[in-house]
Design a protein around this motif. Structure first.
Motif, PDB file in Angstrom:
ATOM      1  N   ASP A  34       0.911  -1.181   0.034  1.00 55.94           N
ATOM      2  CA  ASP A  34       0.134   0.000   0.048  1.00 55.94           C
ATOM      3  C   ASP A  34       0.957   1.093  -0.083  1.00 55.94           C
ATOM      4  O   ASP A  34       1.049   2.033   1.108  1.00 55.94           O
ATOM      5  CB  ASP A  34      -0.773  -0.135   1.314  1.00 55.94           C
ATOM      6  CG  ASP A  34      -1.460  -1.310   1.270  1.00 55.94           C
ATOM      7  OD1 ASP A  34      -2.676  -1.402   0.522  1.00 55.94           O
ATOM      8  OD2 ASP A  34      -1.221  -2.480   1.765  1.00 55.94           O
ATOM      9  N   ASP A  62      -1.126  -3.164  -3.967  1.00 54.63           N
ATOM     10  CA  ASP A  62      -1.588  -1.840  -3.998  1.00 54.63           C
ATOM     11  C   ASP A  62      -0.147  -0.758  -4.198  1.00 54.63           C
ATOM     12  O   ASP A  62      -0.297   0.197  -3.163  1.00 54.63           O
ATOM     13  CB  ASP A  62      -2.668  -1.420  -2.948  1.00 54.63           C
ATOM     14  CG  ASP A  62      -3.962  -1.753  -2.970  1.00 54.63           C
ATOM     15  OD1 ASP A  62      -4.229  -2.673  -3.962  1.00 54.63           O
ATOM     16  OD2 ASP A  62      -4.672  -1.550  -2.184  1.00 54.63           O
ATOM     17  N   ASN A  94      -5.485  -5.185  -5.088  1.00 53.97           N
ATOM     18  CA  ASN A  94      -6.630  -4.979  -5.486  1.00 53.97           C
ATOM     19  C   ASN A  94      -6.617  -3.564  -6.506  1.00 53.97           C
ATOM     20  O   ASN A  94      -7.221  -3.684  -7.692  1.00 53.97           O
ATOM     21  CB  ASN A  94      -7.928  -5.100  -4.748  1.00 53.97           C
ATOM     22  CG  ASN A  94      -7.691  -4.193  -3.600  1.00 53.97           C
ATOM     23  OD1 ASN A  94      -6.629  -4.333  -2.751  1.00 53.97           O
ATOM     24  ND2 ASN A  94      -8.519  -2.975  -3.500  1.00 53.97           N
ATOM     25  N   ASN A 136      -5.811 -11.833  -5.447  1.00 52.03           N
ATOM     26  CA  ASN A 136      -6.880 -11.082  -6.045  1.00 52.03           C
ATOM     27  C   ASN A 136      -7.733 -12.266  -6.915  1.00 52.03           C
ATOM     28  O   ASN A 136      -7.572 -12.376  -8.102  1.00 52.03           O
ATOM     29  CB  ASN A 136      -6.239 -10.099  -6.986  1.00 52.03           C
ATOM     30  CG  ASN A 136      -5.908  -8.971  -6.372  1.00 52.03           C
ATOM     31  OD1 ASN A 136      -6.260  -7.913  -5.661  1.00 52.03           O
ATOM     32  ND2 ASN A 136      -4.314  -9.015  -6.419  1.00 52.03           N
ATOM     33  N   HIS A 171      -3.861  -9.764   0.298  1.00 55.59           N
ATOM     34  CA  HIS A 171      -4.791  -9.963   1.158  1.00 55.59           C
ATOM     35  C   HIS A 171      -4.353 -10.789   2.602  1.00 55.59           C
ATOM     36  O   HIS A 171      -3.877 -12.042   2.308  1.00 55.59           O
ATOM     37  CB  HIS A 171      -5.960 -10.481   0.644  1.00 55.59           C
ATOM     38  CG  HIS A 171      -6.459  -9.608  -0.521  1.00 55.59           C
ATOM     39  ND1 HIS A 171      -6.001  -9.708  -1.734  1.00 55.59           N
ATOM     40  CD2 HIS A 171      -7.682  -8.815  -0.368  1.00 55.59           C
ATOM     41  CE1 HIS A 171      -6.809  -9.112  -2.551  1.00 55.59           C
ATOM     42  NE2 HIS A 171      -7.669  -8.270  -2.009  1.00 55.59           N
ATOM     43  N   SER A 175      -6.935 -10.614  10.611  1.00 54.30           N
ATOM     44  CA  SER A 175      -6.817  -9.336  10.513  1.00 54.30           C
ATOM     45  C   SER A 175      -7.931  -8.853  11.793  1.00 54.30           C
ATOM     46  O   SER A 175      -9.002  -9.329  12.134  1.00 54.30           O
ATOM     47  CB  SER A 175      -7.066  -8.773   9.315  1.00 54.30           C
ATOM     48  OG  SER A 175      -7.323  -7.324   9.374  1.00 54.30           O
ATOM     49  N   LEU A 179     -11.994  -2.220   8.448  1.00 56.31           N
ATOM     50  CA  LEU A 179     -12.466  -1.994   7.073  1.00 56.31           C
ATOM     51  C   LEU A 179     -12.536  -3.255   6.230  1.00 56.31           C
ATOM     52  O   LEU A 179     -13.489  -3.529   5.451  1.00 56.31           O
ATOM     53  CB  LEU A 179     -11.550  -0.884   6.275  1.00 56.31           C
ATOM     54  CG  LEU A 179     -12.039  -0.390   4.837  1.00 56.31           C
ATOM     55  CD1 LEU A 179     -13.218   0.266   5.058  1.00 56.31           C
ATOM     56  CD2 LEU A 179     -11.038   0.499   4.309  1.00 56.31           C
ATOM     57  N   HIS A 180     -11.741  -4.049   6.276  1.00 57.91           N
ATOM     58  CA  HIS A 180     -11.732  -5.417   5.487  1.00 57.91           C
ATOM     59  C   HIS A 180     -11.839  -6.582   6.163  1.00 57.91           C
ATOM     60  O   HIS A 180     -10.934  -6.694   7.301  1.00 57.91           O
ATOM     61  CB  HIS A 180     -10.354  -5.502   4.542  1.00 57.91           C
ATOM     62  CG  HIS A 180     -10.207  -4.329   3.738  1.00 57.91           C
ATOM     63  ND1 HIS A 180      -8.912  -3.496   3.562  1.00 57.91           N
ATOM     64  CD2 HIS A 180     -10.922  -3.659   2.782  1.00 57.91           C
ATOM     65  CE1 HIS A 180      -8.996  -2.705   2.763  1.00 57.91           C
ATOM     66  NE2 HIS A 180     -10.114  -2.666   2.053  1.00 57.91           N
ATOM     67  N   THR A 183     -10.020 -12.404   4.665  1.00 59.54           N
ATOM     68  CA  THR A 183     -10.500 -13.111   3.558  1.00 59.54           C
ATOM     69  C   THR A 183     -10.732 -14.681   3.905  1.00 59.54           C
ATOM     70  O   THR A 183      -9.919 -15.199   4.546  1.00 59.54           O
ATOM     71  CB  THR A 183      -9.483 -12.760   2.392  1.00 59.54           C
ATOM     72  OG1 THR A 183      -9.972 -13.503   1.412  1.00 59.54           O
ATOM     73  CG2 THR A 183      -8.243 -13.597   2.811  1.00 59.54           C
ATOM     74  N   HIS A 205      -3.023  -4.847   2.467  1.00 59.99           N
ATOM     75  CA  HIS A 205      -4.569  -4.414   2.437  1.00 59.99           C
ATOM     76  C   HIS A 205      -4.983  -3.688   3.293  1.00 59.99           C
ATOM     77  O   HIS A 205      -5.510  -2.514   3.245  1.00 59.99           O
ATOM     78  CB  HIS A 205      -4.914  -5.868   1.892  1.00 59.99           C
ATOM     79  CG  HIS A 205      -6.558  -5.761   1.547  1.00 59.99           C
ATOM     80  ND1 HIS A 205      -6.890  -4.996   0.375  1.00 59.99           N
ATOM     81  CD2 HIS A 205      -7.811  -6.349   1.800  1.00 59.99           C
ATOM     82  CE1 HIS A 205      -8.208  -5.057   0.135  1.00 59.99           C
ATOM     83  NE2 HIS A 205      -8.729  -5.749   0.967  1.00 59.99           N
ATOM     84  N   ASP A 206      -4.911  -4.235   4.614  1.00 64.10           N
ATOM     85  CA  ASP A 206      -5.208  -3.123   5.746  1.00 64.10           C
ATOM     86  C   ASP A 206      -4.020  -2.325   6.056  1.00 64.10           C
ATOM     87  O   ASP A 206      -2.979  -2.717   5.947  1.00 64.10           O
ATOM     88  CB  ASP A 206      -5.545  -4.064   6.905  1.00 64.10           C
ATOM     89  CG  ASP A 206      -6.696  -5.170   6.843  1.00 64.10           C
ATOM     90  OD1 ASP A 206      -7.735  -4.505   6.283  1.00 64.10           O
ATOM     91  OD2 ASP A 206      -6.604  -6.343   7.117  1.00 64.10           O
ATOM     92  N   HIS A 241      -6.145   2.980   8.510  1.00 66.09           N
ATOM     93  CA  HIS A 241      -7.459   2.184   8.863  1.00 66.09           C
ATOM     94  C   HIS A 241      -7.314   1.896  10.320  1.00 66.09           C
ATOM     95  O   HIS A 241      -6.194   2.352  11.183  1.00 66.09           O
ATOM     96  CB  HIS A 241      -7.196   0.614   8.216  1.00 66.09           C
ATOM     97  CG  HIS A 241      -7.570   0.859   6.736  1.00 66.09           C
ATOM     98  ND1 HIS A 241      -7.251  -0.362   6.003  1.00 66.09           N
ATOM     99  CD2 HIS A 241      -7.728   1.723   6.108  1.00 66.09           C
ATOM    100  CE1 HIS A 241      -7.358  -0.271   4.416  1.00 66.09           C
ATOM    101  NE2 HIS A 241      -7.735   1.348   4.520  1.00 66.09           N
TER     102      HIS A 241
END
Length: 291
Positions: A34, A62, A94, A136, A171, A175, A179-180, A183, A205-206, A241
């Protein structure tokens, strides 16, 4: 380690080698997920950390906000983390799929991103093996399920490697972030990692830092054979986040510090160090052994 950290990369490598069995330098992996966002300067601040360390640079997806477009890579990623592109091994996020089904990502990183269109590949660093997954699942050909092309490849790759292993993906399987949700689609891949004795799973991701104790794919504590997941979505891009209640086996969490993770990989063991950007104080470090 604080004294070593201030040395130039060449001196850093020599200093580490001096403390290694037989004088052999350990392998170093350093990176985050990210990352690049033209709307902020966080990626420049984390780049400064990466540039002070020798070793292979990893990304956890990301890479270029907001859409992984050619312009995003050219204007946002290239001026910052692009400076270490020649030693970078990336992973897909993603946001990287939002433009042309990921084509700008594959064009930008080229052969370093593995086979075009797949987004999963592996390589060796020192005595360790690294597998980069494409989580993904709606974009990767065949998905992430049991019996998918990616899962079959992963099982064969791990069996052939026979080494201490760190896996990288976008991912996280586990977690505490709000927010997410964790998975579930990648569970077959994580089970394959676990069955092969993989030591570490790094994810993004987070937009937080979170470290878990070794555990099974279904979050049961397993100090002997479990996978230690570390989420490092702190590369500089987009907003921070927040956390909800702590997930099972979560050991260390921080939601407001940008930084990178450095792994020092020796035969039979590893060390992790979370390095915060200048002006921040949160850190995390520890050691583990191979299964």
């Amino acid at each position: 380690m604080a004294l070593i950290w201030g040395l130039a990369p060449m001196l850093l490598s020599a200093a580490l080698a001096a403390g290694s069995p037989g004088g052999a330098a350990p392998a170093v992996l350093i990176g985050a997920g990210d990352i690049a966002d033209c709307a902020g300067s966080g990626d420049s601040r984390t780049l400064a950390l990466v540039q002070r360390s020798a070793g292979t640079v990893f990304t956890l997806g990301d890479n270029a906000y907001p859409n992984g477009s050619r312009a995003d890579f050219a204007r946002c990623y290239e001026p910052t983390w692009g400076k270490v592109k020649n030693r970078t091994r990336p992973a897909l996020g993603n946001h990287d799929y939002r433009s042309e089904n990921g084509a700008p990502y594959f064009d930008y990183f080229g052969a370093a991103a593995g086979p075009r269109g797949k987004g999963y590949y592996s390589y060796d660093v020192g005595s360790w093996h690294v597998v980069v997954l494409n989580t993904n699942c709606g974009n990767v050909p065949g998905g992430c399920g049991q019996g998918s092309a990616q899962q079959r490849w992963l099982r064969a790759d791990l069996a052939a490697a026979g080494k201490c292993t760190v896996a990288m993906a976008h991912h996280p399987q586990f977690s505490s972030a709000t927010l997410h949700p964790p998975t579930k689609r990648t569970l077959p891949l994580v089970r394959t990692l676990y069955d092969a004795g993989t030591e570490l799973l790094l994810a993004g991701h987070d937009h937080v830092y979170e470290r878990f104790a070794p555990q099974t794919p279904t979050a049961r504590p397993d100090p002997d054979r479990g996978i230690r997941q570390i989420t490092v979505g702190t590369g500089g891009g987009a907003e921070r986040h927040t956390f909800g209640p702590a997930a099972a086996n979560s050991e260390r969490r921080n939601s407001d510090t940008l930084g990178v993770l450095r792994l020092t990989l020796r035969p039979g063991s590893y060390r992790w160090d979370f390095l915060p950007v200048a002006g921040e104080t949160f850190t995390d470090s520890g050691t583990g052994t191979c299964h």
